[in-house]
Write a protein that holds these residues in place. Structure first.
Motif, mmCIF file in Angstrom:
data_model
loop_
_atom_site.group_PDB
_atom_site.id
_atom_site.type_symbol
_atom_site.label_atom_id
_atom_site.label_comp_id
_atom_site.label_asym_id
_atom_site.label_seq_id
_atom_site.Cartn_x
_atom_site.Cartn_y
_atom_site.Cartn_z
ATOM 1 N N ARG A 103 -10.538 -4.621 -11.013
ATOM 2 C CA ARG A 103 -11.558 -4.208 -11.976
ATOM 3 C C ARG A 103 -12.402 -3.068 -11.430
ATOM 4 O O ARG A 103 -12.881 -2.241 -12.177
ATOM 5 C CB ARG A 103 -12.425 -5.401 -12.339
ATOM 6 C CG ARG A 103 -11.634 -6.414 -13.137
ATOM 7 C CD ARG A 103 -12.519 -7.492 -13.693
ATOM 8 N NE ARG A 103 -11.651 -8.480 -14.310
ATOM 9 C CZ ARG A 103 -11.731 -9.760 -14.095
ATOM 10 N NH1 ARG A 103 -12.655 -10.245 -13.307
ATOM 11 N NH2 ARG A 103 -10.906 -10.579 -14.675
ATOM 12 N N ASP A 106 -10.652 0.324 -12.134
ATOM 13 C CA ASP A 106 -10.712 0.808 -13.509
ATOM 14 C C ASP A 106 -11.949 0.208 -14.169
ATOM 15 O O ASP A 106 -11.929 -0.959 -14.571
ATOM 16 C CB ASP A 106 -9.444 0.406 -14.263
ATOM 17 C CG ASP A 106 -9.364 1.039 -15.643
ATOM 18 O OD1 ASP A 106 -10.312 1.751 -16.034
ATOM 19 O OD2 ASP A 106 -8.347 0.826 -16.321
ATOM 20 N N GLU A 109 -11.561 -1.757 -17.512
ATOM 21 C CA GLU A 109 -10.774 -2.985 -17.584
ATOM 22 C C GLU A 109 -11.677 -4.202 -17.425
ATOM 23 O O GLU A 109 -12.426 -4.313 -16.465
ATOM 24 C CB GLU A 109 -9.708 -2.977 -16.492
ATOM 25 C CG GLU A 109 -8.742 -4.131 -16.588
ATOM 26 C CD GLU A 109 -7.640 -4.038 -15.563
ATOM 27 O OE1 GLU A 109 -7.252 -5.095 -15.048
ATOM 28 O OE2 GLU A 109 -7.192 -2.923 -15.269
ATOM 29 N N ARG A 112 -7.195 -9.093 -17.251
ATOM 30 C CA ARG A 112 -5.778 -8.749 -17.159
ATOM 31 C C ARG A 112 -4.972 -10.041 -17.229
ATOM 32 O O ARG A 112 -5.336 -11.045 -16.659
ATOM 33 C CB ARG A 112 -5.513 -8.037 -15.841
ATOM 34 C CG ARG A 112 -4.057 -7.730 -15.591
ATOM 35 C CD ARG A 112 -3.889 -7.029 -14.273
ATOM 36 N NE ARG A 112 -4.170 -5.617 -14.413
ATOM 37 C CZ ARG A 112 -3.237 -4.703 -14.661
ATOM 38 N NH1 ARG A 112 -1.997 -5.069 -14.776
ATOM 39 N NH2 ARG A 112 -3.550 -3.448 -14.790
ATOM 40 N N ARG A 113 -3.869 -9.974 -17.957
ATOM 41 C CA ARG A 113 -2.930 -11.099 -18.015
ATOM 42 C C ARG A 113 -1.525 -10.500 -18.015
ATOM 43 O O ARG A 113 -1.085 -9.939 -19.009
ATOM 44 C CB ARG A 113 -3.164 -11.913 -19.265
ATOM 45 C CG ARG A 113 -2.265 -13.119 -19.310
ATOM 46 C CD ARG A 113 -2.669 -14.056 -20.394
ATOM 47 N NE ARG A 113 -1.998 -15.304 -20.166
ATOM 48 C CZ ARG A 113 -2.385 -16.426 -20.670
ATOM 49 N NH1 ARG A 113 -3.462 -16.457 -21.415
ATOM 50 N NH2 ARG A 113 -1.717 -17.517 -20.443
ATOM 51 N N HIS A 115 1.083 -7.867 -17.707
ATOM 52 C CA HIS A 115 1.027 -6.412 -17.865
ATOM 53 C C HIS A 115 0.034 -5.986 -18.944
ATOM 54 O O HIS A 115 -0.153 -4.804 -19.187
ATOM 55 C CB HIS A 115 2.418 -5.854 -18.176
ATOM 56 C CG HIS A 115 2.947 -6.259 -19.509
ATOM 57 N ND1 HIS A 115 3.494 -7.499 -19.715
ATOM 58 C CD2 HIS A 115 3.000 -5.606 -20.686
ATOM 59 C CE1 HIS A 115 3.861 -7.597 -20.986
ATOM 60 N NE2 HIS A 115 3.575 -6.465 -21.591
ATOM 61 N N ARG A 117 -3.832 -5.637 -20.550
ATOM 62 C CA ARG A 117 -5.200 -5.467 -20.071
ATOM 63 C C ARG A 117 -6.161 -5.516 -21.246
ATOM 64 O O ARG A 117 -5.843 -5.070 -22.339
ATOM 65 C CB ARG A 117 -5.366 -4.108 -19.385
ATOM 66 C CG ARG A 117 -4.483 -3.923 -18.203
ATOM 67 C CD ARG A 117 -4.723 -2.633 -17.483
ATOM 68 N NE ARG A 117 -4.594 -1.494 -18.405
ATOM 69 C CZ ARG A 117 -5.040 -0.277 -18.149
ATOM 70 N NH1 ARG A 117 -5.645 -0.029 -17.015
ATOM 71 N NH2 ARG A 117 -4.887 0.695 -18.999
ATOM 72 N N LEU A 119 -9.619 -3.998 -22.390
ATOM 73 C CA LEU A 119 -10.466 -2.879 -22.004
ATOM 74 C C LEU A 119 -11.816 -2.992 -22.694
ATOM 75 O O LEU A 119 -11.930 -3.454 -23.823
ATOM 76 C CB LEU A 119 -9.791 -1.562 -22.402
ATOM 77 C CG LEU A 119 -8.434 -1.297 -21.772
ATOM 78 C CD1 LEU A 119 -7.857 0.001 -22.303
ATOM 79 C CD2 LEU A 119 -8.523 -1.281 -20.256
#
Length: 124
Positions: A103, A106, A109, A112-113, A115, A117, A119
């Motif tokens: 995190r 980026d 972001e 995430r799970r 592939h 994300r 945002l």
């Protein structure tokens, strides 16, 4: 005279679907879609004769695809698709990533799970 062009092969009365042209300088027989108009140095062939076409020994047959016909997938297409799926499934390695600092790398972001994300909205 019939407006439908017929196969040039002897005793074949089927409608023509392809045009055969010989390029003598290159020892090549070119089979493509039916030409717009009949020419004296070209041969119109029906579907059966165009599929069974062979060239003299030492000659090459070039088959041009009809642009209006749907393209059939090849083995290369399937392999490229499989490689793209494998690449997408691979975990992404980020340069300069330390521990759980994904995190921090980026700021947009949130989560995430796999592939995917989540945002942050640019308005927040």
């Amino acid at each position: 005279m019939s407006p439908v062009r017929r196969c040039s092969r002897t005793a074949c009365g089927r409608p023509a679907v392809a045009t055969l042209t010989y390029v003598y300088a290159d020892s090549t027989a070119v089979l493509g879609p039916l030409a717009t108009y009949a020419e004296p140095h070209c041969y119109d062939l029906c579907a059966e004769h165009s599929e069974r076409l062979t060239a003299p020994r030492g000659w090459e047959v070039v088959r041009l695809l009809d642009a209006s016909a749907p393209a059939r997938p090849s083995g290369d297409d399937l392999e490229a698709l499989a490689n793209a799926v494998r690449e997408a499934a691979r975990p992404q390695e980020r340069a300069g990533r330390a521990g759980g600092g994904a995190r921090a790398a980026d700021p947009m972001e949130v989560a995430r799970r796999g592939h995917l994300r989540v945002l942050r909205s640019p308005d927040n």
